[in-house]
Design a protein around this motif. Structure first.
Motif, mmCIF file in Angstrom:
data_model
loop_
_atom_site.group_PDB
_atom_site.id
_atom_site.type_symbol
_atom_site.label_atom_id
_atom_site.label_comp_id
_atom_site.label_asym_id
_atom_site.label_seq_id
_atom_site.Cartn_x
_atom_site.Cartn_y
_atom_site.Cartn_z
ATOM 1 N N ALA A 141 -38.366 46.197 -3.265
ATOM 2 C CA ALA A 141 -37.366 45.989 -2.234
ATOM 3 C C ALA A 141 -37.947 46.297 -0.699
ATOM 4 N N GLN A 145 -34.385 47.969 2.497
ATOM 5 C CA GLN A 145 -33.172 47.631 1.879
ATOM 6 C C GLN A 145 -33.119 48.277 0.709
ATOM 7 N N PRO A 146 -32.058 48.357 0.044
ATOM 8 C CA PRO A 146 -31.463 49.012 -1.173
ATOM 9 C C PRO A 146 -32.418 48.214 -1.832
ATOM 10 N N PRO A 147 -32.830 49.602 -3.575
ATOM 11 C CA PRO A 147 -33.447 49.135 -5.423
ATOM 12 C C PRO A 147 -32.670 48.250 -5.015
ATOM 13 N N LYS A 149 -32.435 45.945 -8.674
ATOM 14 C CA LYS A 149 -31.552 46.316 -9.827
ATOM 15 C C LYS A 149 -31.696 45.229 -10.801
ATOM 16 N N ARG A 214 -33.211 41.253 -0.060
ATOM 17 C CA ARG A 214 -31.834 41.068 -0.467
ATOM 18 C C ARG A 214 -30.435 40.544 -0.189
#
Length: 627
Positions: A141, A145-147, A149, A214
């Motif tokens: 990321a 930003q969030p990970p 998945k 994302r």
């Protein structure tokens, strides 16, 4: 200075060097055709040797630059330890001089000393070395930003995997595929940066990392439409397969765009959206349309020795009431000199088609038609009206049902009868060939057509009968056996079977009986030339059962031409089941000229067991394959 003067006196100074220096480049193949093409495309020596010749010193610079350009081409295919040898030599009738290495520091002076009338040969030899493969693949990321998945090894998210050859084009394609995967999950504003790569010489692998921004999961917002002048926006909304509030998915948006394009009233349909969200967090879509011309005029024609010439004109009005309705008026002259015809006839009709009648993928069609045909079997003058529903039930299957009334007068063997016929035709069709345009030739798959028509003749004697007919055709490409290139050599097979139940032959109006002969059943026999005939005449009686089969071999020749060989057989009888009567067979050959709208067909066929008063041969000319 003394040495220079001595040399001049001795006459040993070579002729002045050429400027520009002519040369030819030879790149030796590596054994990989795709790699060779990339190397040749990257080489300035090869690409510029004719159009941009240069001086000797500039040519040396071009040689030095090609080392890096060719290395880049090799690395794009995963060859990170190649050996590249570029050598220059003087070409002559007796061969070439001792090659000079492209890295030789004395190369400029050697090249400057080449006489002006000498051409140089530059050869490029490549030892690829080991091919590197993809090592670890990671998706990270972006900062803040969030990970992410998403496992790059699952669900085809990347299109590449560890152990694949490290081909740059595939890695860059994986970047695009990853972005598409994220977009299909609703991340409309997702961005995947250019991948980073780390070379691992010890393991001959490349580790690849993709950095992802994302963004949020997005739903569709409001739709706007521009360019609609005659088409009602409400109809466009009904035709759409997406709606505001649904998850953003590019594949569904594209399918909706193609669905609008297929309506036949737009020459272009585009969908756009901004790279920012609306205030409510949704993503609005903007549809822009270019409407097709309202009217069009077309001509059609064909010829066969049995039915003669057929020529006419049609006028089409698109989008009649603003909901993609289509009105087509057609006027045809028929029976121009055919052996199965006794004179000139006509076919006049008006067709109206209303799409999405009642529900999506369900069309209403209606026809009003006037016919006059002077066949040897009978003379017919008729007016008919029909209306029906055609419904698409899957990507391969269509069904149709409706009603038809016909008022006609028929002259046969010096007798005149009038008929008023009411029928309820039902049909189902299957097309697994993958060919959308029926004029274009199929190379694989199966087509099936089944028809059942309950009918009643209510004038000049009442009779009730049911006409049943089925046709199956299939296509086999010899490329499946490795015997030809794809689509070049094809076997085509067609079988037709028909039966009439509920009434005897003479209780059925002549135009409702079953016949064979002609391009639709048995070539080599005139239209209606197969089956029972009145004694000592060429007048066909018709029957209540019929079967016919065809086998064709179709061979493409060069780019636009083709040849066909075929054999047909069929029979007609007045029995209650097919496969009875006198079997008639015909054989022939034909030529094809392939155009963008379909092949132009010319077939010649002869009967193998000609009946009395039968034609000795038949010629057929038309557009598209026979089946």
């Amino acid at each position: 200075m003394t040495l220079c003067i001595a040399a001049l006196c001795a006459g040993t100074v070579p002729a002045r060097a050429a400027d520009p220096q002519p040369y030819v480049t030879v790149i030796h193949p590596t054994g990989n055709a795709d790699l060779d093409a990339a190397v040749r495309a990257s080489s300035d020596l090869l690409g510029l040797q004719k159009t941009h010749t240069v001086s000797p010193f500039a040519l040396v610079g071009r040689i030095h630059n090609d080392y890096a350009r060719i290395r880049s081409a090799l690395e794009s295919f995963g060859y990170y330890a190649p050996t590249i040898a570029i050598q220059a030599a003087i070409a002559s009738k007796n061969g070439t001089s001792t090659p000079q290495d492209g890295h030789d520091p004395d190369l400029p002076e050697w090249m400057q000393a080449i006489p002006a009338n000498q051409k140089m040969e530059i050869s490029v030899s490549i030892t690829k070395g080991p091919q590197y493969h993809i090592g670890a693949i990671s998706i990270v990321a972006a900062k803040g930003q969030p990970p992410v998945k998403l496992d790059p090894h699952e669900n085809g998210a990347m299109g590449i995997k560890a152990g694949d050859p490290a081909i740059a084009a595939n890695i860059l394609k994986a970047q695009s595929q990853l972005q598409t995967t994220l977009a299909e999950e609703g991340y409309a504003l997702a961005d995947v940066s250019t991948p980073q790569a780390w070379l691992r010489p010890q393991t001959r692998t490349i580790d690849v990392a993709f950095t992802v921004t994302r963004g949020p999961v997005v739903n569709l917002g409001a739709f706007s439409f521009s360019g609609l002048r005659r088409t009602h926006p409400a109809y466009v909304v009904r035709r759409l397969t997406i709606a505001p509030g649904e998850l953003y998915q590019p594949s569904r948006i594209e399918a909706a765009r193609q669905g609008l394009s297929s309506m036949g009233v737009f020459s272009d349909v585009q969908v756009h959206h901004e790279q920012k969200l609306a205030s409510d967090g949704t993503l609005p879509l903007d549809f822009s349309f270019a409407e097709s011309k309202l009217h069009s005029v077309g001509v059609e024609g064909g010829y066969s020795t049995d039915l003669g010439g057929r020529v006419g004109v049609s006028w089409t009005h698109r989008n009649l009431f603003g909901n993609a309705e289509r009105l087509r008026l057609t006027a045809l002259a028929t029976g121009l000199g055919g052996s199965a015809e006794q004179g000139l006839g006509y076919d006049l009709y008006a067709d109206l088609m209303k799409p999405d009648f009642g529900s999506r993928n369900q069309n209403l069609s209606a026809r009003l038609e006037g016919i006059r045909q002077l066949l040897y079997s009978y003379r017919q003058t008729a007016v008919l009206a029909r209306a029906g529903i055609v419904r698409r039930i899957s990507s391969h299957w269509n069904v149709a049902f409706g009603g038809e009334v016909e008022q006609e007068r028929i002259d046969q063997m010096s007798q005149t009868n009038s008929y008023f016929i009411v029928s309820l035709p039902l049909s189902a069709t299957y097309d697994g060939t993958g060919v959308d345009n029926p004029i274009m030739p199929a190379t694989h798959g199966v087509r099936i057509s089944m028809n059942v028509t309950p009918s009643a003749s209510l004038e000049d004697g009442t009779s009730f009968f049911m006409i049943m007919q089925a046709t199956v055709s299939t296509y086999f490409d010899l490329a499946n056996l490795g015997l030809a290139r794809k689509g070049r050599s094809v076997f085509a097979v067609r079988g037709t079977i028909g039966n009439v139940e509920g009434a005897s032959t003479y209780a059925i109006p002549p135009d409702q009986r079953l016949y064979a002969g002609g391009s639709a059943t048995v070539r080599g026999y005139r239209y209606q030339g197969v089956g029972p005939q009145f004694p000592n005449s060429r007048y066909a009686i018709g029957g209540t059962s019929m079967d016919a089969g065809s086998l064709e071999y179709r061979q493409r020749i060069l780019q636009k031409f083709g040849a066909v060989g075929f054999i047909d057989a069929g029979q007609v009888s007045d029995g209650s089941t097919p496969f009875k009567g006198t079997l008639r067979a015909g054989a022939g050959a034909g030529a094809r000229y392939y155009t963008p709208i379909g092949p132009v067909r010319l077939d010649i066929a002869v009967p193998l067991n000609r009946p009395p008063r039968g034609d000795k041969w038949e010629l057929y000319v038309g557009l598209g394959e026979t089946f």
